[in-house]
Design an enzyme around this catalytic site. Sequence first.
Site, mmCIF file in Angstrom:
data_model
loop_
_atom_site.group_PDB
_atom_site.id
_atom_site.type_symbol
_atom_site.label_atom_id
_atom_site.label_comp_id
_atom_site.label_asym_id
_atom_site.label_seq_id
_atom_site.Cartn_x
_atom_site.Cartn_y
_atom_site.Cartn_z
ATOM 1 N N CYS A 1 -12.143 -66.247 -67.314
ATOM 2 C CA CYS A 1 -12.673 -66.438 -68.718
ATOM 3 C C CYS A 1 -12.221 -67.715 -69.175
ATOM 4 C CB CYS A 1 -12.243 -65.284 -69.504
ATOM 5 S SG CYS A 1 -10.356 -65.071 -69.777
ATOM 6 N N HIS B 1 16.700 -69.435 -59.397
ATOM 7 C CA HIS B 1 15.625 -70.023 -58.695
ATOM 8 C C HIS B 1 16.395 -71.265 -57.765
ATOM 9 C CE1 HIS B 1 11.992 -72.296 -57.462
ATOM 10 N NE2 HIS B 1 11.387 -71.378 -57.599
#
Length: 628
Positions: A26, A547
């Site tokens: 979209c 991370h």
Amino acid sequence: MNNRELAENIVREMGGKENITQNWHCITRLRFNVADSKKINIEAIKQLDGVMGAQFQSGQFQVIIGSEVANVFQEVDQITHGSISEEAAQPSSSGNVLDKIFDVISGIFTPILAAITGSGLLKGIMAILVWANMLNAEGSTYMILDAISNATFHFLPFLVAFSAANKFKTNPSLAGALAGILMYPQIMTLADAGEVSSVTFLGFLNIPMNNYASSVLPIILGVWLMSYVEKYAKKIVPKSLTIIFVPLLTLLITAPLVLAFIAPLGTFIGTYLEMFFTKLFGIAGPVAGALMGGLMPLIVVTGMHYAFFPGTFASLGKLGYDIMLLPLNLVANLAQAGATLGVLIKTKDTKMKQIAVSAFIPALFGITEPAIYGVTMKLKKPFYASMVGGAVGGAIYGTFVVKTFSFAVPGLLALPTYIEKGTNNFLWAVIGVLASFVVGLIVTLVMPFDTGEEFAVENKESTTTEDQSSIVENKSHKVIAPLTGEIKELATCPDETFASGIVGKGLGVIPAGDFVYAPFDGTVTMTTPTKHAIGLVSNDGVELLIHVGLDTVELNGKGFEYFVKEGDVVARGDKLLSFNRQEITEAGLSLYTPVIVTNTPNFLDVVQAVGEGENVTAGEEEVLIVVS
């Protein structure tokens, strides 16, 4: 990373292209249907540079990209093209029924919104030109422009047919032929004349004469039936004759059933949907408007707004206007823009200001996902302020029954579609929009909330150890150093996704060792195939992402080793994973290791407890204070 790399990473973390059964997009989101949702590593996708968020909604997996969504989708489509088999794409029998319905409607209408909104905007421009006496409504120029703007809506069954065929995995050309049958000129002529209400087929099947121009439900239901007829026809027809007899049987069986039962049923449902919403606003306009305008952000976030599409098109086709979905979406979107501007004015945090600026402008034009996910929902109370603004605008629209006369993206450019000669419809449309925007702005400015500022260094230095201990003991949670190394402020992270705070607040560490340890007592919630990151949740609810390095996913696990797995219970100081610093640096990658509280919005604040450049030892120093 570039769009190709981002697409490859998304597909990989979704379990590979063989796990994707359908993909489309979209205005801001990639949308997927998948064979097995358990194969999706949603946390890893959220961490990708270029991804604003990821979620399961309405039976779909959605990845929020923003303005680059079309370019990323092109790369995703190239990766998955030709890999989606009809067998793999069969819908799952499990799942919520409403989710399935929303998924179907979304999957059908999203790919054709470009034609719908483009045509709707042209109708709005024409209304301005006629109102300003710059275009003669009786002239040939107007006639051609009218044809250009109306063709999409008049022949909407054709667009819906092709899109529905892709969704239901049936032949698009047969679906288009079915739309042509519904709109066959002789049938439409008899329907418009009103002299013949029905005809008989084969002497016993009664077929009503209806005009199906601009309709959507009849063709959606028709193509859905066709998908089953074609599937079973393929089973009984020999493969050598498939190309001849399957289309013949499909049309001969489907078309009469659609004309006699399915299409009239679709018209009946659409008519009563339109009548229901019209009655609702006729009986309790201000209340209904306030309720829908206030709740519209939640409706959009959950994807439930697609459920209103059939009623909207039924109303536009029969009455020539819509009083619910599009108008109330308009005031809700402008309230969202007002709340975002309030954050922009109020916050002193540079990163949040940048996000607010980039989200504010699209919100003015009806694209609110960056504002919702990047600003208002992240800070919570501005999201509530936008709901208040939407409710005020919705009450105005409901009171004065504000109408839009065409389908357009609900933003400032849609206002011309509210022009109606001889009425105050346009005036009330503008007043409602202004009210929504101003209320959203003012409520955000006056409401106290965490505006995203980081604690100033001088404030940290002036806080005594005794004061910090009191905070931690009474209303905060400790995060102990998970690595040995040098502390960095998160804003200095070379990766903008982490630096901007979209993933959450935290800090960075330049490792001086090769191990990651548990910073608290808790549970392992996330591991990755490449072993470069780990997710934990503490016993008191702090969700932490560690991370190791930046872009280290490229090493594909080389030099990394886990000592735990998802679901393991860990104690503070337990060894979680190891990594090879030399291999990371030799690969030209950064050692900068973000340590992020991913559920930051659940707390009052996340405070860095040690200063920039200080060295810490894993398991000893307290590096973050999570204030609840």
